[in-house]
Design a protein around this motif. Structure first.
Motif, PDB file in Angstrom:
ATOM      1  N   ALA A   1       6.234 -27.543   6.514  1.00 18.25           N
ATOM      2  CA  ALA A   1       5.056 -26.672   6.472  1.00 18.25           C
ATOM      3  C   ALA A   1       5.092 -25.814   5.211  1.00 18.25           C
ATOM      4  N   LEU A   2       3.913 -25.365   4.815  1.00 15.43           N
ATOM      5  CA  LEU A   2       3.802 -24.265   3.857  1.00 15.43           C
ATOM      6  C   LEU A   2       3.532 -23.014   4.681  1.00 15.43           C
ATOM      7  N   GLU A   3       4.106 -21.915   4.260  1.00 13.87           N
ATOM      8  CA  GLU A   3       3.973 -20.692   5.049  1.00 13.87           C
ATOM      9  C   GLU A   3       3.646 -19.493   4.177  1.00 13.87           C
ATOM     10  N   GLY A   4       2.725 -18.679   4.653  1.00 17.16           N
ATOM     11  CA  GLY A   4       2.481 -17.365   4.061  1.00 17.16           C
ATOM     12  C   GLY A   4       2.930 -16.314   5.059  1.00 17.16           C
ATOM     13  N   SER A   5       4.009 -15.604   4.726  1.00 14.81           N
ATOM     14  CA  SER A   5       4.564 -14.605   5.644  1.00 14.81           C
ATOM     15  C   SER A   5       4.089 -13.225   5.215  1.00 14.81           C
ATOM     16  N   ILE A   6       3.548 -12.478   6.156  1.00 14.06           N
ATOM     17  CA  ILE A   6       3.086 -11.107   5.890  1.00 14.06           C
ATOM     18  C   ILE A   6       3.940 -10.181   6.745  1.00 14.06           C
ATOM     19  N   ALA A   7       4.596  -9.225   6.104  1.00 14.51           N
ATOM     20  CA  ALA A   7       5.608  -8.445   6.830  1.00 14.51           C
ATOM     21  C   ALA A   7       4.998  -7.495   7.853  1.00 14.51           C
ATOM     22  N   VAL A   8       3.910  -6.834   7.483  1.00  9.21           N
ATOM     23  CA  VAL A   8       3.411  -5.744   8.343  1.00  9.21           C
ATOM     24  C   VAL A   8       1.947  -5.965   8.680  1.00  9.21           C
TER      25      VAL A   8
ATOM     26  N   TYR B   1      -8.527   2.212   2.064  1.00 11.32           N
ATOM     27  CA  TYR B   1      -7.783   0.945   2.108  1.00 11.32           C
ATOM     28  C   TYR B   1      -6.316   1.260   2.314  1.00 11.32           C
ATOM     29  N   PHE B   2      -5.684   0.506   3.203  1.00  8.78           N
ATOM     30  CA  PHE B   2      -4.306   0.803   3.592  1.00  8.78           C
ATOM     31  C   PHE B   2      -3.449  -0.426   3.287  1.00  8.78           C
ATOM     32  N   VAL B   3      -2.595  -0.330   2.292  1.00 10.88           N
ATOM     33  CA  VAL B   3      -1.697  -1.450   1.960  1.00 10.88           C
ATOM     34  C   VAL B   3      -0.341  -1.149   2.618  1.00 10.88           C
ATOM     35  N   PRO B   4      -0.012  -1.850   3.706  1.00  7.97           N
ATOM     36  CA  PRO B   4       1.186  -1.471   4.470  1.00  7.97           C
ATOM     37  C   PRO B   4       2.458  -2.123   3.923  1.00  7.97           C
ATOM     38  N   ALA B   5       2.779  -1.793   2.678  1.00  7.37           N
ATOM     39  CA  ALA B   5       3.929  -2.435   2.023  1.00  7.37           C
ATOM     40  C   ALA B   5       5.227  -1.730   2.407  1.00  7.37           C
TER      41      ALA B   5
ATOM     42  N   ALA C   1      -9.197   0.851   8.483  1.00  3.85           N
ATOM     43  CA  ALA C   1      -8.499   0.351   7.293  1.00  3.85           C
ATOM     44  C   ALA C   1      -7.230  -0.400   7.697  1.00  3.85           C
ATOM     45  N   ALA C   2      -6.564   0.086   8.739  1.00  3.80           N
ATOM     46  CA  ALA C   2      -5.328  -0.563   9.195  1.00  3.80           C
ATOM     47  C   ALA C   2      -5.630  -1.969   9.726  1.00  3.80           C
ATOM     48  N   LEU C   3      -6.706  -2.095  10.497  1.00  3.07           N
ATOM     49  CA  LEU C   3      -7.066  -3.421  11.014  1.00  3.07           C
ATOM     50  C   LEU C   3      -7.531  -4.332   9.880  1.00  3.07           C
ATOM     51  N   GLU C   4      -8.340  -3.775   8.992  1.00  2.48           N
ATOM     52  CA  GLU C   4      -8.824  -4.590   7.867  1.00  2.48           C
ATOM     53  C   GLU C   4      -7.651  -5.098   7.031  1.00  2.48           C
ATOM     54  N   ALA C   5      -6.589  -4.282   6.916  1.00  8.44           N
ATOM     55  CA  ALA C   5      -5.426  -4.684   6.103  1.00  8.44           C
ATOM     56  C   ALA C   5      -4.856  -6.012   6.600  1.00  8.44           C
ATOM     57  N   THR C   6      -4.858  -6.195   7.915  1.00 14.07           N
ATOM     58  CA  THR C   6      -4.364  -7.456   8.486  1.00 14.07           C
ATOM     59  C   THR C   6      -5.224  -8.627   8.016  1.00 14.07           C
ATOM     60  N   ALA C   7      -6.523  -8.416   8.024  1.00 16.43           N
ATOM     61  CA  ALA C   7      -7.439  -9.502   7.643  1.00 16.43           C
ATOM     62  C   ALA C   7      -7.367  -9.795   6.140  1.00 16.43           C
ATOM     63  N   TYR C   8      -7.281  -8.757   5.314  1.00 21.58           N
ATOM     64  CA  TYR C   8      -7.196  -8.990   3.864  1.00 21.58           C
ATOM     65  C   TYR C   8      -5.894  -9.716   3.507  1.00 21.58           C
TER      66      TYR C   8
ATOM     67  N   TRP D   1      -9.813  -4.194  -1.935  1.00 20.17           N
ATOM     68  CA  TRP D   1      -8.480  -4.425  -1.378  1.00 20.17           C
ATOM     69  C   TRP D   1      -7.501  -4.816  -2.497  1.00 20.17           C
ATOM     70  N   GLN D   2      -7.929  -5.731  -3.346  1.00 23.51           N
ATOM     71  CA  GLN D   2      -7.039  -6.169  -4.426  1.00 23.51           C
ATOM     72  C   GLN D   2      -6.669  -5.009  -5.347  1.00 23.51           C
ATOM     73  N   LYS D   3      -7.642  -4.115  -5.549  1.00 19.39           N
ATOM     74  CA  LYS D   3      -7.390  -2.924  -6.364  1.00 19.39           C
ATOM     75  C   LYS D   3      -6.356  -2.037  -5.654  1.00 19.39           C
ATOM     76  N   ALA D   4      -6.520  -1.913  -4.341  1.00 19.76           N
ATOM     77  CA  ALA D   4      -5.570  -1.095  -3.564  1.00 19.76           C
ATOM     78  C   ALA D   4      -4.160  -1.667  -3.672  1.00 19.76           C
ATOM     79  N   VAL D   5      -4.040  -3.008  -3.647  1.00 19.14           N
ATOM     80  CA  VAL D   5      -2.719  -3.640  -3.744  1.00 19.14           C
ATOM     81  C   VAL D   5      -2.038  -3.220  -5.044  1.00 19.14           C
ATOM     82  N   THR D   6      -2.810  -3.172  -6.137  1.00 19.93           N
ATOM     83  CA  THR D   6      -2.186  -2.808  -7.420  1.00 19.93           C
ATOM     84  C   THR D   6      -1.624  -1.380  -7.364  1.00 19.93           C
ATOM     85  N   LYS D   7      -2.212  -0.530  -6.520  1.00 23.97           N
ATOM     86  CA  LYS D   7      -1.731   0.862  -6.416  1.00 23.97           C
ATOM     87  C   LYS D   7      -0.410   0.954  -5.657  1.00 23.97           C
ATOM     88  N   SER D   8      -0.088  -0.080  -4.877  1.00 21.89           N
ATOM     89  CA  SER D   8       1.161  -0.025  -4.096  1.00 21.89           C
ATOM     90  C   SER D   8       2.363  -0.549  -4.894  1.00 21.89           C
TER      91      SER D   8
END
Ligand code: ADP
Length: 507
Positions: free
Chosen positions: A306-313, A348-352, A384-391, A491-498
């Motif tokens: 399989a190919l896998e994309g793992s998201i920690a949080v 936007y909440f990036v849960p890194a 924002a927390a729920l949307e983070a899962t979808a993004y 969202w992508q902009k928010a990721v760069t801030k984390s």
């Protein structure tokens, strides 16, 4: 197999809890037992579990599932195990005691070791052999950390007294007798998350073990995901029941979702979220930040990858809103709170919290809540927390589409967060294809049950799994394209801030 055995049991040793579920022949749930275990956070970035608590909880939940259905061990044809992957236990084979707590998959303490192993060659040093980049996520370096830091552990390991394993191995060893002849095994899917197994040949790699200073005598025997490993030997607990299925939790969900054909995939929304796609019997290496991993192997058939994309949080962010902010008192409350506002209010909440996993693999990232103004309320933060899962899920689905060269046409989903309708609709809106939840959402446990049942002939094979699978709910994408893309760009902009947060000033 005796003819009066009507059920198969799955033990799902998850990150937050252990469950035992009894299934009937049609794959329906007959009864369940479930207990949470303690999450131990000794320092920022460290996450541990007590392996003895887990083993005790497993015995209790098995008893609960049996008691509440009046099914006992004699009625159970086989037991399958599925487990939180990568979480690592090191124990003494002579005493049966762990030498340290289990180091959990989210734990980041091995970052310095990982950098040492990467050296000048970089984090992809072993990727061609093991399918994974060097990251604190995987099991191998967790063993190194224990051997380097627990007094006497390295000497004991070199004497041959210590064993290592993910929680599947820990449970099977205990269930089959422990110090009194316990069987020390794991399956190909769990082994594929250690960084120590050759993905093509499915055996341990001596050079990588040597680099990571791990004596090979500690390692379990690698077996298929569906065969008899041993029988229950603990008095009064699944006595004489064949233990005949092991699958890491995400691979078990693939099995339970009947993703047996190339191109089929699913997303499981639990503590973290994990998108997997079946790529067939040849390893596919990702160009877009995904992992190559074993999907399953049935007996002596070829392994499927399989190919896998793992998201920690993802789900653990909802727990964090509950436990650390106290803005909800239970996870399901996040939905009405989020639904009380029309949108995220610009937040936007990036849960890194453990860095960012797929497709970024950025250990230097930390959580960021951005776009805040005086307007933003706790309801916007819930949203924002729920949307983070979808993004985050969209990021890995996009990576998968790019690797596969074709776009997925639908996404099968499961896991605790799929109870959240608002999230599921937003997910369909973000990925632009239907999101489908099956009738039995306990696909992880179901997959382990199927693997175990197939090994003993309770089910004839994967066709029967496919026949038992059925759709329950479907969410169709409904958002206008311009809005969908605008949200995602933010969202992508928010990721760069984390990114670039962890440096010498951050412990
Ligand atoms: P795991 O197997 O990783 O322990 P589960 O599949 O049991 O996880 O899912 C539990 C996760 O789902 C928790 O992190 C919890 O916060 C989240 N969760 C449960 N119900 C909801 C809900 N209604 N909305 C959002 N998140 C939820």
């Amino acid at each position: 197999m005796s003819t009066d055995t009507k059920y198969v049991m799955a033990i799902d040793q998850g990150t937050t809890s252990s469950r035992a579920i009894i299934f009937d022949k049609q794959g329906n749930i007959v009864s369940t037992g479930q207990l949470e275990h303690q999450q131990i956070f000794p320092r920022a970035g460290w996450v541990e579990h007590d392996p003895l608590e887990i083993w005790l909880n497993v015995r209790k939940v098995v008893a609960e599932a049996e008691a509440s259905s009046e099914v006992n061990a004699r009625d159970i044809a086989a037991v399958g195990i599925t487990n939180q992957r990568e979480t690592t236990v090191v124990w003494d084979r002579t005493t049966g005691k762990p030498v340290y707590n289990a180091i959990v998959w989210q734990d980041t303490r091995t970052q310095a070791l990982v950098e040492e192993f990467a050296g000048d060659a970089g984090t992809d040093r072993y990727k061609d052999r093991v399918g994974l980049p060097l990251a604190s996520y995987f099991a191998g370096p967790k063993v190194t950390w224990i051997l380097d830091n627990v007094e006497g552990a390295r000497e004991a390991a070199e004497r041959g007294d210590l064993l290592m394993g993910t929680t599947d191995s820990w449970l099977v060893w205990n269930m089959t007798g422990g110090v009194d002849g316990g069987v020390h095994v794991t399956d190909v899917t769990n082994a594929s998350r250690t960084m120590l197994m050759n993905l093509e040949t499915l055996d341990w790699n001596p050079e990588i073990c040597a680099d990571m200073r791990i004596p090979m005598s500690m390692l379990p025997e690698i077996r298929s995901s569906s065969e008899v490993y041993g029988k229950g030997r603990t008095r009064g607990f699944l006595k004489d029941v064949p233990i005949s299925g092991i699958l890491g939790d995400q691979q078990a969900a693939m099995f339970g979702q009947a993703c047996f054909e190339k191109g089929m995939g699913k997303n499981t929304y639990g503590t973290g979220s994990f998108v997997l796609m079946n790529v067939g019997t040849e390893v596919v290496h990702s160009q877009n930040g995904l992992l190559s991993t074993v999907c399953y192997k049935i007996g002596d058939q070829d392994a499927v990858y399989a190919l896998e994309g793992s998201i920690a949080v993802t789900g653990s962010l909802v727990q964090w809103l509950r436990d650390n902010l106290g803005i909800i008192s239970s996870a399901p409350e996040v939905e009405p709170l989020a639904a009380s506002v029309e949108d995220n209010g610009g937040a936007y909440f990036v849960p890194a919290f453990s860095g960012l996993f797929a497709p970024h693999w950025r250990p230097d990232a930390r959580g960021a809540l951005v776009g805040l103004t005086r307007y933003v309320s706790k309801a916007h933060i819930a949203r924002a927390a729920l949307e983070a899962t979808a993004y985050q899920s969209r990021e890995v689905v996009d990576a998968m589409n790019a690797d596969a060269g074709v776009d997925i046409t639908e996404l099968k989903v499961d896991g605790g967060m799929t109870a959240n309708e608002l999230l599921m609709q937003f997910q369909a809106d973000q990925i632009g294809v239907p999101v489908i939840r099956p009738r039995v959402t306990e696909t992880t446990a179901l997959g382990a049950a199927y693997a175990a049942g197939i090994a003993v002939g309770f089910w004839s094979g994967t066709d029967e799994v496919t026949a038992n699978w059925s759709e329950d709910t479907r969410w169709e994408p409904a958002m206008a394209d311009d809005r969908r893309e605008k949200l995602y760009r933010n969202w992508q902009k928010a990721v760069t801030k984390s990114l670039d947060w962890v440096d010498e000033d951050v412990d």
